[in-house]
Motif scaffolding. Structure first.
Motif, short mmCIF file in Angstrom:
data_model
loop_
_atom_site.label_atom_id
_atom_site.label_comp_id
_atom_site.label_asym_id
_atom_site.label_seq_id
_atom_site.Cartn_x
_atom_site.Cartn_y
_atom_site.Cartn_z
N MET A 169 0.86 -1.18 0.00
CA MET A 169 0.00 0.00 0.00
C MET A 169 0.89 1.23 0.00
SD MET A 169 -3.02 1.25 2.61
CE MET A 169 -4.25 0.15 1.92
N MET A 170 0.62 2.14 -0.94
CA MET A 170 1.47 3.32 -1.10
C MET A 170 0.63 4.57 -1.33
SD MET A 170 4.19 1.63 -3.79
CE MET A 170 5.60 2.68 -3.45
N GLN A 171 1.09 5.68 -0.80
CA GLN A 171 0.48 6.96 -1.18
C GLN A 171 0.84 7.20 -2.64
OE1 GLN A 171 0.49 10.63 1.30
NE2 GLN A 171 1.74 11.49 -0.35
N TYR A 172 -0.19 7.38 -3.47
CA TYR A 172 0.05 7.55 -4.90
C TYR A 172 -1.08 8.35 -5.52
CZ TYR A 172 0.59 6.31 -9.85
OH TYR A 172 0.72 6.36 -11.22
N SER A 173 -0.70 9.34 -6.31
CA SER A 173 -1.68 10.17 -7.00
C SER A 173 -1.00 10.87 -8.16
CB SER A 173 -2.29 11.21 -6.04
OG SER A 173 -1.34 12.23 -5.75
N LEU A 174 -1.79 11.59 -8.91
CA LEU A 174 -1.25 12.39 -10.00
C LEU A 174 -0.28 13.45 -9.47
CD1 LEU A 174 -1.43 12.83 -13.10
CD2 LEU A 174 -3.29 14.46 -12.65
N LEU A 175 -0.45 13.85 -8.22
CA LEU A 175 0.44 14.83 -7.60
C LEU A 175 1.59 14.19 -6.85
CD1 LEU A 175 -2.09 17.45 -6.15
CD2 LEU A 175 -0.90 17.48 -8.34
N ASP A 176 1.55 12.90 -6.69
CA ASP A 176 2.63 12.18 -6.02
C ASP A 176 2.93 10.91 -6.81
OD1 ASP A 176 4.51 11.04 -4.41
OD2 ASP A 176 3.22 10.82 -2.64
N THR A 195 -3.43 1.69 -3.56
CA THR A 195 -3.10 3.10 -3.35
C THR A 195 -3.95 3.73 -2.27
OG1 THR A 195 -4.65 4.19 -4.88
CG2 THR A 195 -2.68 3.22 -5.84
N ARG A 196 -3.37 4.68 -1.60
CA ARG A 196 -4.08 5.57 -0.68
C ARG A 196 -3.73 7.00 -1.06
NH1 ARG A 196 -0.50 7.73 2.89
NH2 ARG A 196 1.47 6.63 3.25
N GLY A 197 -4.54 7.94 -0.65
CA GLY A 197 -4.25 9.34 -0.94
C GLY A 197 -4.35 9.72 -2.39
N SER A 198 -5.15 9.01 -3.15
CA SER A 198 -5.20 9.26 -4.60
C SER A 198 -5.92 10.55 -4.96
CB SER A 198 -5.85 8.07 -5.32
OG SER A 198 -5.03 6.93 -5.17
N LEU A 199 -6.64 11.14 -4.00
CA LEU A 199 -7.24 12.45 -4.22
C LEU A 199 -6.37 13.56 -3.63
CD1 LEU A 199 -11.04 11.79 -3.52
CD2 LEU A 199 -9.83 11.80 -5.71
N ALA A 200 -5.18 13.19 -3.15
CA ALA A 200 -4.21 14.17 -2.62
C ALA A 200 -4.86 15.10 -1.60
CB ALA A 200 -3.58 14.97 -3.77
#
Length: 305
Positions: A169-176, A195-200
């Motif tokens: 599980m990883m923090q992942y998004s278009l901003l990260d 993924t977590r934090g995909s909405l940043a």
């Protein structure tokens, strides 16, 4: 809803998972959100023993009664705490993990946990001891599979090489986009990304930037000005066909190692919007490439060796 295989395991999880942390402690409201998510095709629910110091697991345990056969339940361990006392301490020891799983099973009212995850980790941990705990729990039938929740490259590498984890599980998004550096490596080793934090923190949601606290001082390497510029570009070029949630979730899901995006929900309407975004707003290869071109490609600067 489409379901993806988790690593090489027999677990298949929905592309959108429900994150328990945002459910709150209103049992009636939380149960209604869980019920709605399941009705809409979400089969993966992710929690942790630390969330509300165990109460989140208890709420989910009650909410899923009679629906166990429809669900994949994931929780996490590694943070030692005592209910009623402030704070917690990191403890990845075998003794703690094997005790923690008993307590999680009791709160969740389950005979086994589908995906048990280490809730963090450092390179200085007794990693072999931690792995041994998870392997013993698999053999005992307390858990079906295990994974880690970490963004630290050196920790991820150790578990990939020394254990039989099925997911990270990883923090992942278009901003990260930092995790993208490791996607090929994880895929080659048959390990999925959750993924977590995909909405940043809401920056990539349909809310205005002014209403998102996380945007006020920038986000990671993005300045406030850069966030505003990127959001404007996204709105101008994609708003006619996609919601911001849809762009955010489906950018992540377009990468092969990603099995599921985990998103919390504090209302029934929010879970409905998230499900709609994932099910009906897939991106073309060209759209994914264009999004990658306009977003930064940073890399992890710490925890590499």
């Amino acid at each position: 809803m489409k379901k993806n295989q988790l690593g090489k395991s027999s677990l298949f999880i929905s592309e959108l998972g429900l994150g328990g942390m945002s459910l709150g402690t209103d049992w009636k409201k939380a149960t209604a959100i869980v019920d709605e998510a399941i009705d809409l095709g979400v089969n993966y629910i992710d929690t942790a023993d630390l969330y509300d110091f165990g109460e989140n697991e208890s709420i989910i345990g009650q909410a899923i009664q009679g629906k166990r056969d429809q669900l994949i339940i994931g929780t996490k361990a590694g943070n030692r705490f005592e209910k009623g006392k402030d704070g917690w301490e990191w403890d990845p020891s075998k003794a703690h993990i094997k005790q923690a799983v008993k307590e999680s099973l009791a709160r969740l009212n389950l005979d086994y946990i589908d995906l048990y995850q280490l809730h963090g980790g450092t390179i200085d941990d007794p990693i072999d001891e931690t792995i041994a705990a998870f392997e013993e729990l698999k053999k005992e039938g307390s858990i079906r599979e295990y994974g880690i929740s970490s963004i630290r490259p050196n920790v991820i590498k150790e578990y990939v090489e020394r254990s039989s984890i099925v997911s990270v599980m990883m923090q992942y998004s278009l901003l990260d986009r930092r995790p993208e550096e490791y996607f090929s490596y994880l895929q080659e080793n048959g390990i999925s990304v959750i993924t977590r934090g995909s909405l940043a923190k809401g920056i990539l949601s349909d809310r205005t930037l002014k209403s998102v606290d996380a945007a006020k001082d920038g986000y990671l390497s993005y300045s406030t000005k850069e966030l505003a510029q990127l959001k404007d570009i996204l709105m101008q070029n994609y708003a006619s066909a996609h919601s911001m949630n849809g762009l955010a979730f489906n950018y992540c899901l377009s990468h092969k190692p990603v099995a599921s995006v985990i998103s919390g929900a504090s209302s029934i309407e929010q879970i409905r919007q998230n499900v709609q975004a994932v099910k009906n707003e897939s991106l073309t290869e060209k759209e994914v490439d264009n999004l990658a071109r306009i977003a930064k490609q940073d890399s992890y600067s710490q925890h590499r060796v």
